[in-house]
Design an enzyme around this catalytic site. Structure first.
Site, mmCIF file in Angstrom:
data_model
loop_
_atom_site.group_PDB
_atom_site.id
_atom_site.type_symbol
_atom_site.label_atom_id
_atom_site.label_comp_id
_atom_site.label_asym_id
_atom_site.label_seq_id
_atom_site.Cartn_x
_atom_site.Cartn_y
_atom_site.Cartn_z
ATOM 1 N N ARG A 86 0.828 -1.202 0.000
ATOM 2 C CA ARG A 86 0.000 0.000 0.000
ATOM 3 C C ARG A 86 0.868 1.261 0.000
ATOM 4 N NH1 ARG A 86 -5.301 0.795 -1.086
ATOM 5 N NH2 ARG A 86 -5.463 -1.356 -0.348
ATOM 6 N N GLY A 329 -1.534 -3.394 9.023
ATOM 7 C CA GLY A 329 -2.607 -4.374 8.925
ATOM 8 C C GLY A 329 -2.836 -4.825 7.495
ATOM 9 N N HIS A 331 -4.956 -3.831 5.119
ATOM 10 C CA HIS A 331 -5.016 -2.768 4.105
ATOM 11 C C HIS A 331 -3.607 -2.310 3.739
ATOM 12 C CE1 HIS A 331 -6.051 1.370 2.553
ATOM 13 N NE2 HIS A 331 -7.026 0.666 1.990
ATOM 14 N N CYS A 332 -2.710 -2.274 4.725
ATOM 15 C CA CYS A 332 -1.341 -1.778 4.502
ATOM 16 C C CYS A 332 -0.530 -2.664 3.559
ATOM 17 C CB CYS A 332 -0.591 -1.688 5.824
ATOM 18 S SG CYS A 332 -1.386 -0.713 7.098
ATOM 19 N N ILE A 333 -0.881 -3.941 3.458
ATOM 20 C CA ILE A 333 -0.051 -4.856 2.658
ATOM 21 C C ILE A 333 -0.681 -5.191 1.313
ATOM 22 C CG2 ILE A 333 0.963 -5.790 4.765
ATOM 23 C CD1 ILE A 333 -0.609 -8.382 4.303
#
Length: 340
Positions: A86, A329, A331-333
């Protein structure tokens, strides 16, 4: 030409991820590293149940990635150090004719902290955009995908402590940031939140990414991380952000409806107050992949909220505690590529 970042609920061509590699983020012991590999693979395999996934792997990890990932997941090789797609990858946008663009932000490891290894992954915006067949949209803004969240209709959520961070953009002010977001992602109206969650300001944090605290479920409706326990410092943060959102309107002039997404009951881990948040989920074609925290009641409550927030989508939980232990989390990856 006008570029616009679609809402995350728009149809995806695929999701992009980056496979972990050895380094400070993954962990110091073999057990810690294995835990990280398994967590990233679990998310990728869950997303692949809904839409295509392309995993970028460092040459040192290609064999392991192919071994651990669902056979339908495409693995491509490129040098990388950090693996939060992300943030290190491009932000995909579309023009009026549906042509795909890739905004290539400058990435400096979330403000160039001494511990971060980011020089290799700083090139992934260009690399991934080219692999996707997108037109590159260069930017001089130091920014990460986790630092913005859009409604697809011209509104962007962001925090004052990320794009205005002097370690990122020492000469930036709100007007300059907003002008660049208008040029690159079509943001006509910015809602500036005062800060992110408490833990995000510690040594290994991002200094306040918005995608762990607030996210558009649909235009005019924002999911808000709600820490209900006054013993946690994010209790006050949640209330402050709610007040800002409730006083805000979007690009179309609509008042913002706030949907509470209550935090799990756990307040602390070995490092201090946790930032465990269900807001940091990935919306995929026909589904939502949401963080789980080993609390059956709280995890089920979050699923129920998300089923209501995203009608018609299947909500799947993946244990995200190993990801949060490393600084983020689900969403971050992940990074969605909209269908062109």
């Amino acid at each position: 030409m006008t570029w616009r970042m679609p809402a995350e609920t728009a149809e995806h061509e695929r999701t992009w991820m980056a496979f972990p590699r050895e380094g400070v983020t993954l962990g110091a012991t073999a057990e810690e590293r294995q835990e990280g590999y398994e967590a990233w693979a679990a998310v990728a395999n869950a997303v692949a149940g809904f839409e295509p996934v392309t995993m970028v792997a460092d040459p040192s990890e290609v064999a392991r990635a192919r071994r651990m990932l669902d056979g339908a997941i495409e693995v491509v090789e490129a040098p990388l150090d950090e693996f939060w797609m992300r943030d290190v990858g491009p932000t995909f946008v579309l023009d009026e004719g549906g042509r795909l663009g890739a905004v290539d932000w400058i990435f400096n490891g979330w403000g160039a902290p001494a511990w971060a290894e980011w020089q290799l992954s700083a090139a992934l915006g260009t690399t991934v955009g080219a692999l996707a067949g997108a037109e590159r949209i260069g930017s001089l803004l130091v920014n990460e995908g986790g630092g913005i969240h859009v409604d697809g209709e011209g509104t962007v959520l962001l925090t004052e402590t990320v794009q205005l961070d002097p370690r990122r953009n020492p000469h930036a002010d709100r007007a300059r940031v907003e002008a660049e977001l208008a040029r690159t992602i079509g943001a006509e109206h910015a809602i500036w939140l005062p800060r992110g969650l408490t833990r995000d300001y510690e040594e290994f944090g991002t200094n306040g990414h918005v995608d762990i605290v607030a996210a558009f479920a649909s235009p005019g409706r924002v999911l808000l991380h709600e820490q209900q326990d006054p013993a946690h410092p994010d209790h006050a943060v949640s209330q402050e952000i709610r007040a800002v959102l409730e006083a805000s309107t979007d690009a179309r002039g609509r008042a913002i409806e706030v949907i509470a997404l209550p935090a799990p009951a756990t307040l602390r881990d070995d490092e201090g107050f946790v930032d465990w948040s269900y807001v940091n989920h990935s919306v995929v074609n026909g589904g939502v992949v949401v963080c789980g925290f080993g609390e059956p009641e709280a995890d089920a409550r979050a699923r129920a909220v998300l089923v209501q927030a995203y009608p018609g989508r299947e909500v799947v939980t993946v244990d995200a505690r190993p990801i949060f232990a490393r600084g983020g989390g689900i969403h971050c990856i992940t990074q969605q590529q909209p269908r062109a």
